[in-house]
Write an enzyme that holds these catalytic residues in place. Structure first.
Site, mmCIF file in Angstrom:
data_model
loop_
_atom_site.group_PDB
_atom_site.id
_atom_site.type_symbol
_atom_site.label_atom_id
_atom_site.label_comp_id
_atom_site.label_asym_id
_atom_site.label_seq_id
_atom_site.Cartn_x
_atom_site.Cartn_y
_atom_site.Cartn_z
ATOM 1 N N ASP A 145 83.212 23.798 -0.077
ATOM 2 C CA ASP A 145 82.921 25.233 0.637
ATOM 3 C C ASP A 145 81.438 24.928 0.508
ATOM 4 O O ASP A 145 80.048 25.447 0.447
ATOM 5 C CB ASP A 145 83.506 25.892 -0.011
ATOM 6 C CG ASP A 145 82.760 27.571 0.595
ATOM 7 O OD1 ASP A 145 82.155 27.702 1.622
ATOM 8 O OD2 ASP A 145 82.555 28.311 -0.274
ATOM 9 N N ASN A 195 80.360 34.049 -9.865
ATOM 10 C CA ASN A 195 81.848 34.583 -9.975
ATOM 11 C C ASN A 195 83.160 33.597 -9.873
ATOM 12 O O ASN A 195 84.106 34.633 -10.497
ATOM 13 C CB ASN A 195 82.038 35.495 -8.374
ATOM 14 C CG ASN A 195 82.869 36.619 -8.555
ATOM 15 O OD1 ASN A 195 83.589 36.859 -8.718
ATOM 16 N ND2 ASN A 195 84.017 35.702 -6.917
ATOM 17 N N HIS A 196 82.791 32.886 -9.329
ATOM 18 C CA HIS A 196 83.869 31.258 -9.169
ATOM 19 C C HIS A 196 83.507 29.869 -9.237
ATOM 20 O O HIS A 196 81.945 29.696 -9.107
ATOM 21 C CB HIS A 196 85.023 31.647 -7.870
ATOM 22 C CG HIS A 196 83.348 31.998 -6.934
ATOM 23 N ND1 HIS A 196 82.775 32.572 -5.659
ATOM 24 C CD2 HIS A 196 82.955 30.513 -6.241
ATOM 25 C CE1 HIS A 196 82.829 32.676 -5.051
ATOM 26 N NE2 HIS A 196 83.083 31.206 -5.035
ATOM 27 N N GLN A 199 89.424 28.878 -5.185
ATOM 28 C CA GLN A 199 87.561 28.974 -5.885
ATOM 29 C C GLN A 199 88.193 30.105 -6.558
ATOM 30 O O GLN A 199 87.584 31.437 -6.453
ATOM 31 C CB GLN A 199 86.153 29.221 -4.512
ATOM 32 C CG GLN A 199 86.346 28.394 -4.205
ATOM 33 C CD GLN A 199 84.981 28.968 -2.800
ATOM 34 O OE1 GLN A 199 85.242 29.716 -2.126
ATOM 35 N NE2 GLN A 199 83.977 27.949 -2.775
ATOM 36 N N ARG A 205 69.139 32.288 -7.409
ATOM 37 C CA ARG A 205 69.617 33.496 -5.990
ATOM 38 C C ARG A 205 71.246 33.286 -6.809
ATOM 39 O O ARG A 205 71.600 32.540 -6.167
ATOM 40 C CB ARG A 205 69.923 32.804 -4.487
ATOM 41 C CG ARG A 205 70.313 33.654 -3.140
ATOM 42 C CD ARG A 205 71.324 32.788 -2.521
ATOM 43 N NE ARG A 205 71.876 33.489 -1.666
ATOM 44 C CZ ARG A 205 72.646 32.909 -1.486
ATOM 45 N NH1 ARG A 205 73.321 32.170 -2.170
ATOM 46 N NH2 ARG A 205 73.712 33.585 -0.682
ATOM 47 N N ASP A 214 74.172 33.966 -6.279
ATOM 48 C CA ASP A 214 75.693 34.085 -4.982
ATOM 49 C C ASP A 214 76.870 35.188 -5.661
ATOM 50 O O ASP A 214 77.567 35.315 -6.665
ATOM 51 C CB ASP A 214 76.359 32.923 -4.514
ATOM 52 C CG ASP A 214 76.796 32.730 -3.467
ATOM 53 O OD1 ASP A 214 76.048 32.834 -2.743
ATOM 54 O OD2 ASP A 214 78.100 32.261 -3.883
ATOM 55 N N LEU A 221 82.174 40.058 -9.597
ATOM 56 C CA LEU A 221 82.187 39.754 -10.671
ATOM 57 C C LEU A 221 83.462 39.911 -11.763
ATOM 58 O O LEU A 221 84.335 39.740 -13.079
ATOM 59 C CB LEU A 221 80.669 39.752 -11.882
ATOM 60 C CG LEU A 221 79.741 38.814 -12.047
ATOM 61 C CD1 LEU A 221 78.351 38.982 -12.578
ATOM 62 C CD2 LEU A 221 79.815 37.591 -10.893
ATOM 63 N N GLU A 265 87.235 43.422 -11.939
ATOM 64 C CA GLU A 265 87.741 43.465 -11.477
ATOM 65 C C GLU A 265 88.532 45.021 -12.070
ATOM 66 O O GLU A 265 87.895 44.704 -13.864
ATOM 67 C CB GLU A 265 89.170 42.703 -11.543
ATOM 68 C CG GLU A 265 88.410 41.678 -10.228
ATOM 69 C CD GLU A 265 88.262 40.138 -11.117
ATOM 70 O OE1 GLU A 265 87.365 39.762 -10.899
ATOM 71 O OE2 GLU A 265 88.509 40.370 -12.723
ATOM 72 N N GLU A 295 72.921 37.966 -3.971
ATOM 73 C CA GLU A 295 73.412 38.216 -3.032
ATOM 74 C C GLU A 295 74.269 38.446 -2.465
ATOM 75 O O GLU A 295 75.494 38.674 -3.388
ATOM 76 C CB GLU A 295 74.028 36.575 -2.775
ATOM 77 C CG GLU A 295 74.255 36.018 -1.680
ATOM 78 C CD GLU A 295 75.580 35.794 -1.241
ATOM 79 O OE1 GLU A 295 76.024 35.725 0.039
ATOM 80 O OE2 GLU A 295 76.008 36.018 -2.505
#
Length: 576
Positions: free
Chosen positions: A109, A151-152, A217, A247, A249, A254, A256, A291
């Protein structure tokens, strides 16, 4: 080479290995309009930061390292190649380089699938190359920030491999696992063209893992305090190396929570406040850019508490504005821009929107319902075209076009070895559209862009001023005023004390911007009575226009033309 040295030869080439030739001197023509070089970025003192709000006025230049300059001839751009082009970016007037992901990755990615946060992707170089880049950029008054994906990770990251193979081990709960893929049903699938669910079964662990993006991811589990600490350790690692910020992303995702869409949750904002406190305490003058591809009312929350001037991210991108600029030009009406700006809430005093027209992703109309942009993508300054025949997002990630020579001056490798083919069509191909050719032409888009950056830096109002749209008699014309009273702000008083008179003349700055969104010439009448008696001065050439009176102010603009007028303060009018 400095701004005032004579210009000869071609643009600077990266050092070459393998006998393909020696670097050539740079071609940076001296012009009467030229501005002095940026001040070097000094070492940062914890007790007295030089300019903690530099980002509010800065012009950012987004660089895809893979496609900018190849220094070792392997067909892929690298950090040493970017370092060799810093003189060009200084000449252009750039304040800050924004790097797309630079970390170790399987590149499924584009580097946003990180397999090791503390290693540089081998194709790009190593940590020493990165430190040299930051140091050389700082000498030229240019700061450096980089993408960081919190995040991942990639499914190749050692954390994930340990988590899937040893559920009871130290990394067992570093990711979000479940026996059944039925939790968080209200969360949307973002990549609906490739993913059917946010859950993917892992045969090694025998459970499903959660991912908001691609199935390779997996999302980190920020409910785990050890994950929170590990990510802060990553930030510290790069900040200690001298980087000027990140930045961040995909920050809205982050955490749930059942019964929510798992976006913009309270816990996310609490964690960002913790990160900001760490940065402010130990690394003054650094910046966090969010972002968050969300509506303005949601994104403004990522600035934090307005009472403190902002205590989460210093900046955030204004994603909905970009497609509306394209829509307004297509419709030849200002309403798409006017409507989204009317929906944009006020932001805390110490924060800033990041405005862009293009970036490393293709144009998206997902949120569709400027001349003043402060973020550029490499190649924008020469009007580089896209290769629409390449798959996915590669069409906007082709090699930078430096010269009409082999591979556009990007690389000395065999053309077949390039990571992507350069643009070669008759109009936008590197043979006709490149930096070298445009540097030789004073009327080129490159020189025009450089002049626009110089004007923007001369007038801090573009970054700091209040925005007021003016009612216009013509729907094809967007007109607005930016006003800034520098003397009344703490940041300006600090700058005046450190920089002296250069900042004092901008103590009260007003700019009138008038933009024709139509391809045809357009007239417009503006109600400027509150500026009655002021004589507008066009910023590009310093041309004086008729004095503003009681009657509507009449202007005519060519197709897609615009004016930037300085509106001198009343006291300056009396001194004439």
């Amino acid at each position: 080479m400095t701004e005032h040295e004579p210009a000869t030869g071609r643009p600077a080439q990266a050092p070459q290995r393998g006998g393909f030739g020696e670097p050539q001197p740079a071609l940076f023509p001296q012009e009467p309009f030229a501005s002095p070089p940026n001040e070097p970025v000094p070492d940062f003192a914890l007790d007295r930061p030089r300019d903690p709000e530099w980002y509010r006025r800065a012009v950012f230049y987004e660089v895809l390292i893979r496609g900018f300059q190849d220094a070792n001839g392997d067909g892929t751009g690298d950090i040493r190649g970017l370092t060799s082009r810093l003189d060009y970016l200084q000449w252009l007037g750039i304040d800050c380089i924004w790097l797309l992901p630079i970390y170790e990755s399987p590149l499924r990615d584009g580097g946003y699938d990180i397999s090791d946060y503390m290693r540089i992707l081998g194709e790009y170089g190593n940590i020493a190359d990165f430190v040299e880049l930051v140091e050389e950029a700082h000498k030229r008054g240019i700061r450096v920030i980089a993408d960081l994906v919190m995040n991942h990770t990639s499914d190749q990251h050692s954390w994930f491999q340990a988590s899937r193979s040893d559920p009871d081990g130290p990394f067992g709960d570093f990711y979000v696992w479940a026996d059944e893929p039925d939790k968080y049903a209200d969360a949307r699938v973002i990549f609906v063209d490739t993913e059917t669910s946010n859950w993917t079964f892992d045969p090694v662990r025998g459970q499903y893992f959660w991912h908001r993006f691609f199935s390779h991811q997996p999302d980190l589990n920020f409910e785990n305090p050890r994950v929170q600490d590990a990510m802060i350790e990553v930030l510290r690692f790069w900040l200690d190396l001298g980087i000027d910020g990140f930045r961040l992303d995909a920050v809205p995702y982050l955490y749930e929570r059942e019964g929510t869409n798992c976006e913009n949750l309270k816990e996310t904002h609490e964690y960002l406040k913790r990160i900001r406190a760490e940065v402010d305490k130990l690394y003054p003058d650094r910046v966090l850019l969010a972002e968050a591809n969300q509506w303005p009312a949601d994104v403004v929350q990522y600035f934090g508490d307005p009472e403190t001037g902002g205590n989460e991210c210093h900046m955030a991108f204004h994603f909905p504005l970009m497609p509306r600029i394209f829509m307004a030009v297509r419709r030849e009406q200002r309403y798409p821009i006017s409507e989204i700006l009317a929906q944009t809430p006020k932001i805390p005093a110490g924060c800033q929107w990041g405005i862009f027209l293009r970036n490393h992703d293709e144009l998206t109309l997902e949120m569709v319902t400027d001349d003043e942009r402060d973020v550029m993508y490499n190649g924008d300054e020469i009007g580089m075209g896209d290769n629409i025949w390449l798959g996915d997002r590669d069409g906007v990630r082709t090699p930078m076009q430096w010269t009409p020579d082999r591979n556009g001056g990007f690389s000395s490798s065999d053309p077949q070895r390039l990571y992507l083919p350069p643009v070669m069509d008759p109009i936008y191909g590197y043979q006709s559209l490149n930096v070298e050719a445009q540097q030789r032409s004073p009327q080129s888009l490159l020189h025009w862009t450089r002049r626009m950056i110089e004007i923007r830096k001369r007038h801090p109002v573009f970054g700091l001023g209040a925005y007021e749209e003016l009612t216009s008699s013509n729907p094809s014309v967007l007109a607005f005023v930016r006003e800034y009273d520098a003397a009344s702000t703490l940041a300006a008083q600090r700058l005046a004390g450190e920089h002296g008179t250069p900042w004092e003349h901008d103590a009260a700055d007003r700019i009138l911007c008038v933009n024709n969104l139509s391809r045809f010439p357009q007239p417009v009448e503006l109600d400027l009575r509150r500026f009655m008696g002021v004589t507008p001065v066009e910023c590009m050439g310093g041309v004086t226009f008729p004095r503003i009176g009681e009657l509507p102010y009449l202007l005519t603009l060519p197709g897609h033309g615009f004016y930037w007028f300085q509106l001198p303060a009343a006291r300056e009018e009396h001194d004439r």
